[in-house]
Design a protein around this motif. Structure first.
Motif, short mmCIF file in Angstrom:
data_model
loop_
_atom_site.label_atom_id
_atom_site.label_comp_id
_atom_site.label_asym_id
_atom_site.label_seq_id
_atom_site.Cartn_x
_atom_site.Cartn_y
_atom_site.Cartn_z
N PRO A 16 0.82 -1.22 0.00
CA PRO A 16 0.00 0.00 0.00
C PRO A 16 0.85 1.26 0.00
O PRO A 16 0.46 2.27 -0.62
CB PRO A 16 -0.82 -0.13 1.29
N GLU A 17 1.99 1.24 0.67
CA GLU A 17 2.87 2.41 0.71
C GLU A 17 3.36 2.76 -0.70
O GLU A 17 3.42 3.93 -1.08
CB GLU A 17 4.06 2.16 1.64
N LEU A 18 3.72 1.73 -1.46
CA LEU A 18 4.19 1.97 -2.81
C LEU A 18 3.07 2.50 -3.71
O LEU A 18 3.30 3.37 -4.55
CB LEU A 18 4.77 0.68 -3.41
N LEU A 19 1.87 1.97 -3.54
CA LEU A 19 0.74 2.45 -4.35
C LEU A 19 0.41 3.91 -4.04
O LEU A 19 0.01 4.67 -4.93
CB LEU A 19 -0.49 1.57 -4.10
N LYS A 20 0.59 4.29 -2.78
CA LYS A 20 0.36 5.70 -2.41
C LYS A 20 1.36 6.61 -3.12
O LYS A 20 1.01 7.68 -3.62
CB LYS A 20 0.45 5.87 -0.90
N ILE A 21 2.62 6.18 -3.13
CA ILE A 21 3.65 6.96 -3.82
C ILE A 21 3.34 7.04 -5.32
O ILE A 21 3.47 8.09 -5.94
CB ILE A 21 5.04 6.34 -3.57
N ALA A 22 2.91 5.89 -5.88
CA ALA A 22 2.56 5.88 -7.30
C ALA A 22 1.41 6.84 -7.59
O ALA A 22 1.39 7.51 -8.62
CB ALA A 22 2.17 4.46 -7.72
N GLY A 23 0.45 6.93 -6.66
CA GLY A 23 -0.67 7.84 -6.83
C GLY A 23 -0.22 9.30 -6.90
O GLY A 23 -0.75 10.08 -7.71
N VAL A 24 0.76 9.66 -6.08
CA VAL A 24 1.30 11.02 -6.10
C VAL A 24 1.89 11.34 -7.47
O VAL A 24 1.64 12.39 -8.07
CB VAL A 24 2.38 11.19 -5.01
N VAL A 25 2.68 10.41 -7.96
CA VAL A 25 3.37 10.62 -9.24
C VAL A 25 2.37 10.70 -10.39
O VAL A 25 2.52 11.52 -11.31
CB VAL A 25 4.39 9.49 -9.48
N VAL A 26 1.33 9.88 -10.35
CA VAL A 26 0.33 9.88 -11.41
C VAL A 26 -0.41 11.22 -11.44
O VAL A 26 -0.69 11.75 -12.52
CB VAL A 26 -0.67 8.71 -11.22
N ILE A 27 -0.72 11.78 -10.28
CA ILE A 27 -1.39 13.08 -10.24
C ILE A 27 -0.54 14.14 -10.93
O ILE A 27 -1.03 14.94 -11.74
CB ILE A 27 -1.68 13.50 -8.77
#
Length: 541
Positions: A16-27
């Motif tokens: 989940p931590e990695l997916l959160k980071i990925a979400g930031v980058v996608v935004i």
């Protein structure tokens, strides 16, 4: 540098931590990429809405809102690698989002075209840092064993931007006003700032190198000058035009001077020593050729729907959606496979899909061709693209050491910017010259503002607009003339597709040089070249 506290184990799990980071980058990626295509839709509106004397502004003037953004991107991207090492990726990423958001707000308040162009520069300075920084953040967070899957997530906005941009831009302008083309970025930017502040790991950079001022003076203006010259080719119709040739020569000379200079300082602005890494070199060559041909061809599809079929911008955007859907289906699969097998065993299959799809498009240009048939070929092309683009990025960065990732991602983004601009300009010129190749219609050379007259293909291309219909009436062009014009126009698109197909076919040479054996990843190596076990990327809160 990071401190060895609260390490993220580099295993195969997507936490989940990695997916959160990925979400930031996608935004961040969505803001940067979507904005380009959304604003392009608004250019005709700028011609009338920002005119001070009631007369529509020249298209060449409003086009500077797009050109200024692109040149700002080109100028700031080379600085991103140094700035990330100097100030830390988190702080710089927050700064980039803030600059982009503030620039968007100012663009929405622009009172004339000059103000809008100036504010677009500010917006571009922020937007230019978002993609290379996002790639750096994702690469370091993922580690070598999860990098393919996470980079596939980053590829989603890169694919959806060209598709959703025209649709969103058309909806916003029709339902509200051109101001909302920029205001839509405010809530996304604010969410991105809060999200990034809370999710991105804290980094504690230890400034150990000074800015390569000499390199910056050569490279940033050189890239901007080269891209300005290249982007002027479609408007001028030839490389020999002064507006094209002079900036290109200046740009190439500055970039060449930087190439010689870059081997002198220990930490150059753009580290060309990274080309010693075979994976990076082959991936960049492949990426340049691929991006030039593919993005040039991609530009033609919505233009085809608008000029040959007379579809609106929004409808054209919807019709090319199958390409994005196809890519979204294969991209996660390709990302997962990239984490397990060499990229040289994945990308050739992706290229095969692209070549088959583009071959089908080149044979589907007749005016009577059904949209379903074209959409099917676009879907096949998308399947191939999803298995090509992000695996190339992954291959390029995967074997770099952690300390080189920021510079490597900067190098990749510079390559993609130059390649995309070159491909779009080249294919646009091919299409324009193909449309001009027919006989000039009698009397068209006497119409004011039209140098040399119009061919039937050129008349047909604009016949779906009010101005185009006036030209049809002025020339008293009968149905047979327009019918021939649409056939000539379709043949022009076919010629352009074949040129892109040939360029992609040539790209198979470096594709087959991509690594076909599993290679050692160095993302977890320390800056001193130590073992992975000695230096592990961390998250600090």
């Amino acid at each position: 540098m990071t401190s060895p506290v609260e390490a993220i184990p580099d295993d195969d799990k997507i936490t989940p931590e990695l997916l959160k980071i990925a979400g930031v980058v996608v935004i961040g990626a969505i803001m940067s990429i979507l904005d380009v295509t959304v604003v392009n839709v608004a250019l005709p509106t700028f011609q009338t809405e920002l005119s001070g004397n009631g007369e529509p502004l020249a298209y060449s003037t409003v086009a500077w809102t797009a050109t200024a953004y692109m040149l700002a991107l080109a100028a700031v991207i080379p600085l991103t690698g140094w700035a990330a090492d100097r100030f830390g990726t988190k702080r710089l990423y927050l700064t980039a989002i803030a600059l982009f958001t503030i620039g968007s707000l100012l663009c929405a308040t622009a009172w004339n075209i000059e103000a809008l162009i100036g504010f677009r520069v500010l917006q571009g300075l922020g937007g230019g840092m978002l993609m290379p920084l996002g790639m750096t953040i994702m690469t370091k967070a993922a580690g070598p064993h999860r990098m393919g899957r996470l980079m596939a997530i980053l590829g989603v906005p890169m694919l959806l931007g060209p598709i959703m941009g025209p649709i969103l831009g058309g909806v916003l302008i029709d339902a509200a006003s051109w101001h909302w083309v920029f205001l839509i970025n405010l809530p996304i930017g604010l969410i991105g700032l809060v999200y990034a502040w809370n999710v991105l790991p804290k980094d504690n950079p230890e400034p150990s190198e000074s800015l390569d001022w000499v390199g910056m003076i050569m490279l940033s203006p050189g890239l901007a000058s080269l891209l300005y010259g290249v982007s002027s080719i479609p408007g001028e119709g030839t490389v020999a035009a002064t507006k094209v040739l002079v900036p290109m020569i200046i740009g190439i000379a500055l970039i060449a001077a930087f190439a010689f200079w870059s081997f002198k300082p220990k930490h150059p602005l753009l580290d060309l020593r990274l080309f010693k890494n075979r994976n990076l070199t082959i991936s960049i060559i492949t990426m340049f050729l691929f991006a030039s041909a593919f993005f040039g061809a991609l530009l033609l599809v919505p233009t085809y729907f608008q000029q040959v079929d007379g579809d609106s911008v929004k409808r054209a955007g919807l019709l090319i959606a199958p390409q994005g859907i196809g890519a979204m289906l294969t991209m996660p699969i390709a990302g997962s496979l990239t984490d397990k097998i060499p990229v040289g065993r994945i990308v050739p299959f992706g290229f095969l899909g692209i070549l088959v799809g583009l071959f089908g498009l080149a044979n589907s240009t007749d005016p009577g061709t059904s949209n379903i048939q074209i959409m099917a070929w676009l879907f096949v092309t998308g399947l191939g693209m999803g298995a090509t683009m992000m695996p190339l990025f992954t291959s390029a960065l995967k074997t770099l050491q952690a300390a080189d990732v920021a510079r490597g991602s900067t190098l990749l983004n510079v390559t993609q910017q130059v390649a995309s601009a070159t491909g779009i300009a080249t294919i646009s010129v091919v299409l324009t010259n193909a449309m001009k190749s027919g006989d000039v219609l009698a009397g068209s050379e006497k119409i004011p503002g039209i140098d040399g007259g119009l061919t039937a293909a050129q008349l047909a291309a604009g016949s779906h607009t009010d101005q185009g219909m006036k030209l049809v009436d002025t020339l008293n062009a009968g149905g047979s003339v327009l019918q021939q014009g649409f056939q000539d126009l379709a043949d022009s698109f076919q010629t352009s597709y074949w040129v892109a197909f040939a360029a992609l076919f040539i790209t198979l040479i470096p594709v087959f040089l991509l690594p076909r054996k599993r290679e050692v990843a160095h993302l977890l190596d320390g800056e001193d070249g130590g073992d992975a076990a000695d230096s592990v990327p961390v998250v600090m809160h």
